[in-house]
Design a protein around this motif. Structure first.
Motif, PDB file in Angstrom:
ATOM      1  N   LEU A 504       0.829  -1.203   0.000  1.00  0.00           N
ATOM      2  CA  LEU A 504       0.000   0.000   0.000  1.00  0.00           C
ATOM      3  C   LEU A 504       0.862   1.251   0.000  1.00  0.00           C
ATOM      4  O   LEU A 504       1.850   1.345   0.738  1.00  0.00           O
ATOM      5  CB  LEU A 504      -0.912   0.011   1.236  1.00  0.00           C
ATOM      6  CG  LEU A 504      -1.760  -1.239   1.466  1.00  0.00           C
ATOM      7  CD1 LEU A 504      -2.552  -1.101   2.759  1.00  0.00           C
ATOM      8  CD2 LEU A 504      -2.704  -1.466   0.294  1.00  0.00           C
ATOM      9  N   ASP A 505       0.468   2.197  -0.835  1.00  0.00           N
ATOM     10  CA  ASP A 505       1.074   3.522  -0.799  1.00  0.00           C
ATOM     11  C   ASP A 505       0.457   4.299   0.364  1.00  0.00           C
ATOM     12  O   ASP A 505      -0.591   3.918   0.899  1.00  0.00           O
ATOM     13  CB  ASP A 505       0.821   4.225  -2.128  1.00  0.00           C
ATOM     14  CG  ASP A 505       1.330   5.654  -2.143  1.00  0.00           C
ATOM     15  OD1 ASP A 505       2.470   5.869  -1.718  1.00  0.00           O
ATOM     16  OD2 ASP A 505       0.567   6.537  -2.562  1.00  0.00           O
ATOM     17  N   LYS A 506       1.086   5.392   0.741  1.00  0.00           N
ATOM     18  CA  LYS A 506       0.584   6.174   1.873  1.00  0.00           C
ATOM     19  C   LYS A 506      -0.310   7.323   1.422  1.00  0.00           C
ATOM     20  O   LYS A 506      -1.537   7.284   1.560  1.00  0.00           O
ATOM     21  CB  LYS A 506       1.748   6.703   2.709  1.00  0.00           C
ATOM     22  CG  LYS A 506       1.346   7.703   3.802  1.00  0.00           C
ATOM     23  CD  LYS A 506       2.570   8.227   4.524  1.00  0.00           C
ATOM     24  CE  LYS A 506       2.209   9.404   5.428  1.00  0.00           C
ATOM     25  NZ  LYS A 506       1.899  10.632   4.680  1.00  0.00           N
ATOM     26  N   LEU A 629       4.504   1.214   1.782  1.00  0.00           N
ATOM     27  CA  LEU A 629       5.657   1.623   0.984  1.00  0.00           C
ATOM     28  C   LEU A 629       5.413   3.062   0.557  1.00  0.00           C
ATOM     29  O   LEU A 629       4.491   3.343  -0.219  1.00  0.00           O
ATOM     30  CB  LEU A 629       5.778   0.710  -0.236  1.00  0.00           C
ATOM     31  CG  LEU A 629       7.133   0.593  -0.934  1.00  0.00           C
ATOM     32  CD1 LEU A 629       8.188   0.090   0.026  1.00  0.00           C
ATOM     33  CD2 LEU A 629       7.016  -0.344  -2.123  1.00  0.00           C
ATOM     34  N   SER A 630       6.204   3.993   1.088  1.00  0.00           N
ATOM     35  CA  SER A 630       5.934   5.412   0.857  1.00  0.00           C
ATOM     36  C   SER A 630       7.224   6.177   0.608  1.00  0.00           C
ATOM     37  O   SER A 630       8.297   5.814   1.099  1.00  0.00           O
ATOM     38  CB  SER A 630       5.203   6.004   2.060  1.00  0.00           C
ATOM     39  OG  SER A 630       5.049   7.406   1.924  1.00  0.00           O
ATOM     40  N   GLY A 631       7.097   7.266  -0.115  1.00  0.00           N
ATOM     41  CA  GLY A 631       8.226   8.145  -0.338  1.00  0.00           C
ATOM     42  C   GLY A 631       8.360   9.215   0.720  1.00  0.00           C
ATOM     43  O   GLY A 631       9.301  10.016   0.680  1.00  0.00           O
ATOM     44  N   ASP A 632       7.429   9.264   1.691  1.00  0.00           N
ATOM     45  CA  ASP A 632       7.474  10.273   2.741  1.00  0.00           C
ATOM     46  C   ASP A 632       8.553   9.950   3.767  1.00  0.00           C
ATOM     47  O   ASP A 632       9.157   8.879   3.763  1.00  0.00           O
ATOM     48  CB  ASP A 632       6.112  10.385   3.422  1.00  0.00           C
ATOM     49  CG  ASP A 632       5.076  11.017   2.500  1.00  0.00           C
ATOM     50  OD1 ASP A 632       5.469  11.568   1.458  1.00  0.00           O
ATOM     51  OD2 ASP A 632       3.879  10.958   2.816  1.00  0.00           O
ATOM     52  N   GLY A 633       8.730  10.900   4.708  1.00  0.00           N
ATOM     53  CA  GLY A 633       9.739  10.739   5.736  1.00  0.00           C
ATOM     54  C   GLY A 633       9.407   9.643   6.723  1.00  0.00           C
ATOM     55  O   GLY A 633       8.262   9.189   6.841  1.00  0.00           O
ATOM     56  N   ALA A 648       4.793  -3.897   8.792  1.00  0.00           N
ATOM     57  CA  ALA A 648       5.957  -3.708   7.917  1.00  0.00           C
ATOM     58  C   ALA A 648       5.790  -2.427   7.119  1.00  0.00           C
ATOM     59  O   ALA A 648       4.747  -2.197   6.499  1.00  0.00           O
ATOM     60  CB  ALA A 648       6.104  -4.904   6.973  1.00  0.00           C
ATOM     61  N   TRP A 649       6.816  -1.583   7.134  1.00  0.00           N
ATOM     62  CA  TRP A 649       6.740  -0.335   6.389  1.00  0.00           C
ATOM     63  C   TRP A 649       8.129   0.083   5.934  1.00  0.00           C
ATOM     64  O   TRP A 649       9.136  -0.365   6.463  1.00  0.00           O
ATOM     65  CB  TRP A 649       6.102   0.774   7.226  1.00  0.00           C
ATOM     66  CG  TRP A 649       6.775   1.006   8.559  1.00  0.00           C
ATOM     67  CD1 TRP A 649       6.474   0.414   9.741  1.00  0.00           C
ATOM     68  CD2 TRP A 649       7.883   1.878   8.819  1.00  0.00           C
ATOM     69  NE1 TRP A 649       7.323   0.854  10.734  1.00  0.00           N
ATOM     70  CE2 TRP A 649       8.183   1.762  10.192  1.00  0.00           C
ATOM     71  CE3 TRP A 649       8.651   2.739   8.036  1.00  0.00           C
ATOM     72  CZ2 TRP A 649       9.217   2.481  10.791  1.00  0.00           C
ATOM     73  CZ3 TRP A 649       9.670   3.462   8.626  1.00  0.00           C
ATOM     74  CH2 TRP A 649       9.946   3.327   9.998  1.00  0.00           C
ATOM     75  N   ARG A 650       8.149   0.958   4.934  1.00  0.00           N
ATOM     76  CA  ARG A 650       9.407   1.497   4.433  1.00  0.00           C
ATOM     77  C   ARG A 650       9.175   2.934   3.992  1.00  0.00           C
ATOM     78  O   ARG A 650       8.201   3.220   3.285  1.00  0.00           O
ATOM     79  CB  ARG A 650       9.921   0.669   3.255  1.00  0.00           C
ATOM     80  CG  ARG A 650      11.216   1.212   2.659  1.00  0.00           C
ATOM     81  CD  ARG A 650      11.712   0.326   1.535  1.00  0.00           C
ATOM     82  NE  ARG A 650      12.877   0.906   0.873  1.00  0.00           N
ATOM     83  CZ  ARG A 650      13.499   0.357  -0.168  1.00  0.00           C
ATOM     84  NH1 ARG A 650      13.067  -0.817  -0.632  1.00  0.00           N
ATOM     85  NH2 ARG A 650      14.530   0.951  -0.723  1.00  0.00           N
ATOM     86  N   SER A 651      10.045   3.831   4.402  1.00  0.00           N
ATOM     87  CA  SER A 651       9.929   5.250   4.072  1.00  0.00           C
ATOM     88  C   SER A 651      10.947   5.632   3.011  1.00  0.00           C
ATOM     89  O   SER A 651      11.852   4.848   2.666  1.00  0.00           O
ATOM     90  CB  SER A 651      10.135   6.102   5.320  1.00  0.00           C
ATOM     91  OG  SER A 651      11.435   5.890   5.867  1.00  0.00           O
TER      92      SER A 651
END
Length: 780
Positions: A504-506, A629-633, A648-651
């Motif tokens: 999922l995108d944020k 999975l996001s491009g944010d901080g 589970a997440w990734r910035s």
């Protein structure tokens, strides 16, 4: 466009010597190979394009492809639409499309033209969409090429897709009425023969003739749809399912007439008429189910038909059909009126968008927001600027996507199509061997041998396999659309059903994608100055700051430093680093600083969608563990993941990192479902096993996605997965039912254990059962 073909000789194997080599119409005395000069020219054109496979593929009505003597004189250049990239697009209504081979010929012939980019024909809607590079006047060349092939073209309009009864539907209904009435009366006579233990030969003979008087006209009239299709298939050299049905019905009738003439103990007019009645009922029922599914397209396009009030520059209004409104026109939307077109409102608007998104509660759109066509104005009247013409708007785009998904063929449909093609020759061979075995090996009378052979023809049922599997897809796609999910890919349901991991995108997916300023007691004057500078930028945080102070005037002399912020004299507005502070961990902070003055921080929050935690929990419950999975901080991503229940997440993931993560999951043997809304998500959406975009996603994201969620929120996604899994399970059930049925039914018929009546009843009932089973795909 190059329209010159090489007139090379071509002998199509699918057309008999007594028929026209191009259109298939019977040849008159003195005619050789072609019925007219138009067909001769069309044949040469097909040969010159190297598309002679058309003659082996087609199953078309006689004369359907006969070119007109004169080319149409209508100038179609005004109906051409110029897209943003300069390409030309034309949508046509084609007359003469009767089978998949016709679609193939049209698409291949146009694709051979050097400047044509794409050509897509729809058999159901009789619609052709052509795009090319060049002048709009080339539209007339396209139509001329189609006319030379025997297809008549006219400008397409939404009214062409209305779900109304056509000539074929009326013919099927009439034939069903005749068959049902006749079969019931023949059955009454047959029952009298069955139970007439003490019946004399004279009375039995009279009842046989009474059954014949009723049954023969019924067989001739009600069976016409099957006979016509079977004759077309014979002429094309490609046996069809209707050929087996026709042979079975006519052979049963012929045997019954023979038994009537010699006053045999039984006749089978009841079996022939009952088979026709049940098969016609199945076809009418299947046609109604497909029409109901296609009704979604018709209803969508009907929303944009009507008259709108166009505002003229001098302040006057005029009533204009919606199809005549162009982008840039301004229209007035009265209270209670439906928006026929997409646009941007001059003021706040309260709209009920249930017709297109399924939202049950009206929603307020702020001035400047994009307004969706099909919504109803629940508030005061307002003016809006139209952003797209009717044929280019969101309703027309949704209709095209929905129609494409309904008509396209997935894996199960392709399997069923291939299996049904092998059925007919195999069944005919088994029937012939049955007759020879009973007559030659078992020394049975030829009547008994023929009865058993006919039973093989009647009881074998490829119809269930050919009709019910596509019905599952059509019903499921229509059901998902009514739930606010637009399916845009042929195999999306199959792939969605097998998904086992969710990525999922944020921003815009789990959140609303609309940052808002967090009030922290900022000075009103400072807020006004910062908001005035922010009006010069399209950055989401700058726009949120401008919305927080709507009466702030645009600052003068604002210059934007890409990726950093804004400058206006000594004043700065932008990232913390741009204004002399350390970097922000969450990326949701803007700082205003005037010269050497103290920096003022403006913090923003992107509110999480209300249904996000429930949707994540539902995905986990369906066996799709979710990751973010996001491009944010890091701070913003970690906080949202915790609140949404995602472990589970990734910035700081850029588009390349997102696509790489999808590829890594696939390399592990997973089937990832990617959900995203931005341009930066497009690569990951295209790479995923299956993908979805939420409402409000960018055009690029929705184009790359297999499903588009029309409603706000993610609640429809778990429901779509359940529908997809049910649809695939039902498709497997239908294939299994059809194959199991034939495994037991065919040996029984070969062994002489069934009569023609029982064979007809069982065969037709199997088709109806699998169609009814397919309708369950629409239930959640």
């Amino acid at each position: 466009m190059s329209l010159i073909g090489r007139a090379e000789p071509l002998v199509p194997s699918a057309v008999s010597a007594a028929a026209c080599a191009h259109c298939g119409a019977p040849l008159a005395a003195g005619q050789h190979r072609f019925c007219c000069t138009g067909c001769e020219g069309a044949h040469a054109l097909v040969a010159g394009l190297g598309l002679d496979a058309f003659y082996r593929r087609r199953e078309t009505e006689a004369g359907a492809l006969r070119p007109e003597e004169t080319a149409p004189g209508l100038d179609l250049a005004p109906f051409v639409t110029t897209d943003r990239d300069g390409t030309q697009r034309l949508e046509l209504l084609l007359s003469g499309l009767t089978c998949g081979a016709c679609v193939w010929l049209v698409e291949q012939a146009l694709a051979a033209e050097p400047d044509v980019l794409s050509a897509r024909a729809s058999l159901t809607a009789r619609q052709l969409t052509v795009t090319w590079r060049g002048e709009a006047a080339r539209a007339n060349d396209v139509v001329a090429l189609l006319a030379r092939l025997g297809f008549r073209a006219a400008p397409w309009s939404p009214a062409c897709l209305r779900a109304t009864e056509d000539a074929e539907g009326r013919e099927l209904t009439l034939a069903l009425g005749v068959a049902a009435f006749g079969s019931m009366n023949v059955m009454l006579v047959s029952v009298a023969v069955w139970v007439g233990w003490d019946m004399g030969p004279a009375l039995r003979h009279a009842l046989h003739w009474l059954a014949a008087m009723i049954g023969l006209p019924v067989v001739l009239i009600a069976g016409m749809p099957f006979y016509r299709s079977a004759w077309t298939a014979i002429r094309a050299g490609r046996p069809s399912m209707d050929l087996a049905v026709s042979l079975g019905v006519l052979a049963t009738t012929a045997m019954s007439l023979s038994e009537t003439l010699r006053n045999g103990p039984y006749t089978w007019f009841d079996g022939a008429t009952m088979l026709l009645a049940l098969l016609l009922a199945g076809r009418v029922f299947d046609r109604a189910a497909r029409r109901r599914a296609r009704q979604s397209v018709a209803e969508l396009l009907a929303l944009q038909e009507g008259v709108v009030s166009r505002l003229l520059p001098d302040g006057r209004m005029e009533a204009v059909p919606a199809e005549n409104i162009a982008a840039g026109d301004r229209v007035l939307v009265a209270a209670g009126e439906r928006l026929r077109l997409d646009g941007v409102a001059d003021a706040d608007a309260l709209l009920d968008a249930a017709a297109t998104t399924g939202e049950s509660v009206p929603r307020t759109f702020a001035a400047g927001d994009s307004l969706p066509a099909g919504a109803v104005n629940m508030g005061a009247a307002f003016a809006m600027m139209v952003t797209a013409a009717a044929k280019d708007g969101s309703l027309a785009a949704m209709a095209r996507l929905l129609e494409r998904a309904e008509q396209a063929k997935g894996r199960f449909v392709a399997i069923a199509d291939r299996a049904s093609r092998y059925y007919v020759p195999v069944v005919h061979a088994v029937a012939a061997l049955t007759f020879l075995g009973w007559w030659g090996l078992l020394d049975a009378p030829w009547q008994v041998a023929l009865v058993n052979a006919v039973c093989v023809l009647l009881i074998t049922c490829p119809c269930a396999l050919a009709l019910a599997v596509p019905a599952v897809q059509v019903v499921a796609v229509g059901a998902l659309f009514r739930r606010g999910v637009l399916v845009t890919s042929a195999t999306a349901l199959e792939r969605l059903a097998s998904a086992d991991h969710a990525v999922l995108d944020k921003t815009g997916t789990l959140t609303e994608g609309r940052p808002v300023l967090v009030p922290e007691g900022q000075d009103a004057g400072t807020l006004r100055r910062a908001a005035g500078m922010a009006r010069a930028s399209r950055h989401p945080l700058a726009q949120a700051l401008a919305r927080a102070c709507p009466d702030a005037a645009l600052a003068e002399g604002v210059r934007e430093v890409p990726g950093q912020g804004l400058l206006a004299g000594e004043a700065r507005l932008g990232s913390p680093a741009f204004c002399g502070l350390g970097p922000s961990a969450d990326g949701m902070t803007m700082v205003f600083r005037d010269g050497d003055g103290a920096p003022v921080a403006f913090r923003f929050a992107d509110r999480m969608r209300d249904d996000a935690p429930a949707a994540v929990a539902a995905l986990n419950g369906l066996g799709l563990p979710a990751e973010l999975l996001s491009g944010d901080g890091e701070g913003a991503v970690a906080s949202l993941a915790r609140r949404a229940g995602i472990p589970a997440w990734r910035s700081s993931a850029d588009p390349v990192a997102k696509q790489a993560r999808i590829e890594a999951l696939k390399a592990e043997g997973r089937h990832p479902l990617m959900v995203g809304d931005g341009i930066n998500d497009a690569a990951a959406l295209a790479a995923a096993h299956v993908s979805a975009s939420p409402a409000g996603a960018t055009d690029l994201a929705q184009t790359a996605a297999d499903l588009v969620l029309q409603r706000e929120g993610l609640a429809a996604l778990p429901a779509a997965i359940r529908v997809a899994r049910r649809a695939q399970a039902i498709a497997r059930q239908n294939i299994g039912l059809s194959l199991t049925y034939n495994v037991f039914a065919v040996p029984a018929a070969v062994g002489g254990l069934v009569t023609p009546l029982i064979a007809a009843l069982v065969m037709a009932a199997s088709s109806i059962v699998v169609v009814l089973n397919a309708l369950r795909a629409g239930k959640e």
